[in-house]
Design a protein around this motif. Sequence first.
Motif, PDB file in Angstrom:
ATOM      1  N   GLU A 220      78.963  82.967  84.268  1.00 34.40           N
ATOM      2  CA  GLU A 220      78.051  82.188  83.437  1.00 34.40           C
ATOM      3  C   GLU A 220      76.613  82.578  83.758  1.00 34.40           C
ATOM      4  OE1 GLU A 220      76.703  77.535  83.017  1.00 34.40           O
ATOM      5  OE2 GLU A 220      78.830  77.999  83.274  1.00 34.40           O
ATOM      6  N   GLN A 221      75.847  82.834  82.708  1.00 34.39           N
ATOM      7  CA  GLN A 221      74.456  83.272  82.878  1.00 34.39           C
ATOM      8  C   GLN A 221      73.626  82.170  83.514  1.00 34.39           C
ATOM      9  OE1 GLN A 221      73.193  86.324  80.795  1.00 34.39           O
ATOM     10  NE2 GLN A 221      71.730  86.298  82.478  1.00 34.39           N
ATOM     11  N   LEU A 222      72.818  82.547  84.498  1.00 32.73           N
ATOM     12  CA  LEU A 222      71.853  81.606  85.046  1.00 32.73           C
ATOM     13  C   LEU A 222      70.668  81.503  84.098  1.00 32.73           C
ATOM     14  CD1 LEU A 222      73.388  82.861  87.706  1.00 32.73           C
ATOM     15  CD2 LEU A 222      71.587  81.632  88.902  1.00 32.73           C
TER      16      LEU A 222
ATOM     17  N   SER B 148      67.403  94.670  93.632  1.00 28.10           N
ATOM     18  CA  SER B 148      67.816  95.401  92.441  1.00 28.10           C
ATOM     19  C   SER B 148      69.245  95.036  92.046  1.00 28.10           C
ATOM     20  CB  SER B 148      67.698  96.912  92.702  1.00 28.10           C
ATOM     21  OG  SER B 148      68.250  97.652  91.642  1.00 28.10           O
ATOM     22  N   GLY B 149      70.131  94.934  93.027  1.00 24.30           N
ATOM     23  CA  GLY B 149      71.513  94.552  92.741  1.00 24.30           C
ATOM     24  C   GLY B 149      71.619  93.151  92.180  1.00 24.30           C
ATOM     25  N   LEU B 150      70.869  92.208  92.748  1.00 27.59           N
ATOM     26  CA  LEU B 150      70.890  90.835  92.247  1.00 27.59           C
ATOM     27  C   LEU B 150      70.326  90.757  90.835  1.00 27.59           C
ATOM     28  CD1 LEU B 150      69.721  88.879  95.420  1.00 27.59           C
ATOM     29  CD2 LEU B 150      72.048  89.084  94.534  1.00 27.59           C
ATOM     30  N   ALA B 151      69.291  91.539  90.570  1.00 31.99           N
ATOM     31  CA  ALA B 151      68.714  91.547  89.226  1.00 31.99           C
ATOM     32  C   ALA B 151      69.715  92.104  88.217  1.00 31.99           C
ATOM     33  CB  ALA B 151      67.429  92.373  89.214  1.00 31.99           C
ATOM     34  N   THR B 152      70.444  93.138  88.607  1.00 27.08           N
ATOM     35  CA  THR B 152      71.469  93.698  87.722  1.00 27.08           C
ATOM     36  C   THR B 152      72.516  92.645  87.387  1.00 27.08           C
ATOM     37  OG1 THR B 152      71.153  95.916  88.620  1.00 27.08           O
ATOM     38  CG2 THR B 152      73.241  95.484  87.499  1.00 27.08           C
ATOM     39  N   TYR B 153      72.948  91.905  88.405  1.00 25.25           N
ATOM     40  CA  TYR B 153      73.914  90.838  88.163  1.00 25.25           C
ATOM     41  C   TYR B 153      73.320  89.755  87.262  1.00 25.25           C
ATOM     42  CZ  TYR B 153      76.680  86.662  88.739  1.00 25.25           C
ATOM     43  OH  TYR B 153      77.418  85.525  88.479  1.00 25.25           O
TER      44      TYR B 153
END
Length: 340
Positions: A8-10, A317-322
């Motif tokens: 689910e999108q934050l 960067s990884g968290l932003a991709t998620y």
Amino acid sequence: MPKPLENEQLTFPILIGDIGGTNARFSILVDAYAEPKQFPNVHTADFTTIDEAIQVTVLDKTSIQPRSAILAIAGPINDDEIPLTNCDWVVRPKAMISDLGFSDVLVVNDFEAQALAIASPAEQYREPIGEHGETSLASRVVLGPGTGLGVAGLVHAQHMWFPVPGEGGHVDVGPRSERDYEIFPHLTPIEGRISAEQLLCGRGILNIYGAVCAASGIEPVYKDPAEVTTNALSGADPVAVETISLFSTYLGRVAGDMALIFMARGGVFLAGGISQKIIPALKRPEFRQAFEDKAPHSHLMKTIPTFVVTHPQAALSGLATYARTPGSFGLATDGRRWRG
């Protein structure tokens, strides 16, 4: 306990945080198309709590007030109060919601974030170690020597990436070579054993250095791991050179073990500042030789590429991709996501 909210999108804007033992890094992602707004790195020792650090260094410095937060933390996530492994901060998502104005807080392991970052790393942010430098759409592993040793897997299945956090940095490491048997009696154990993290982190460099000195019958002169690496890379001190050679060997062995555990045909990625600093040493033969020396599977190991991640903010960067595309990842949120 919060209910699972898989994929689910934050709600944007989203505060993104990478919380390590020594440093914390924050950015705000305004929407799915924007580049993250970066903030200066935070020394965890400078603030009593993570909430204070977020308020002072982020929320008080911008008119953009985030609605949600994704935090990657160094430590297991088991309850509503989440202590960090290598610093005194405790993450309390419910308090963040009530005190900092978030409506939604997701907490993941710091090396899950590193795993998310290696799903599609830009070529300019990966430095090949060894001759085989091409990735494939297959499972991967990331290891990060830093304040401690983080390890995570990234499994590819059903057209999705599944990050697999764990505490792989605490596996046992034993001697193999004749020189190892001379050195290992002088290593400082933790509760009676030598774990990978006792060797493959900042204090691990000093642990190896002290043991090399003791085995060689000389007095140590360095008290900072940066001094050891600097003098090793310059060739100025043969003991420092041997220390980083052994560090590279042990890192290669553990990286190879993790590659076998996850069948990481898509590659093994070395993250963190130490890996970036010692790239010249990792490009020497020791790392790949140790990585590939896994009989009866040495031929398989030769086909698995290894890289150093050179992105300055890989976890963010990884968290932003998620945050942009949560549907591309099978990230488990049950017990790790809190909503106001």
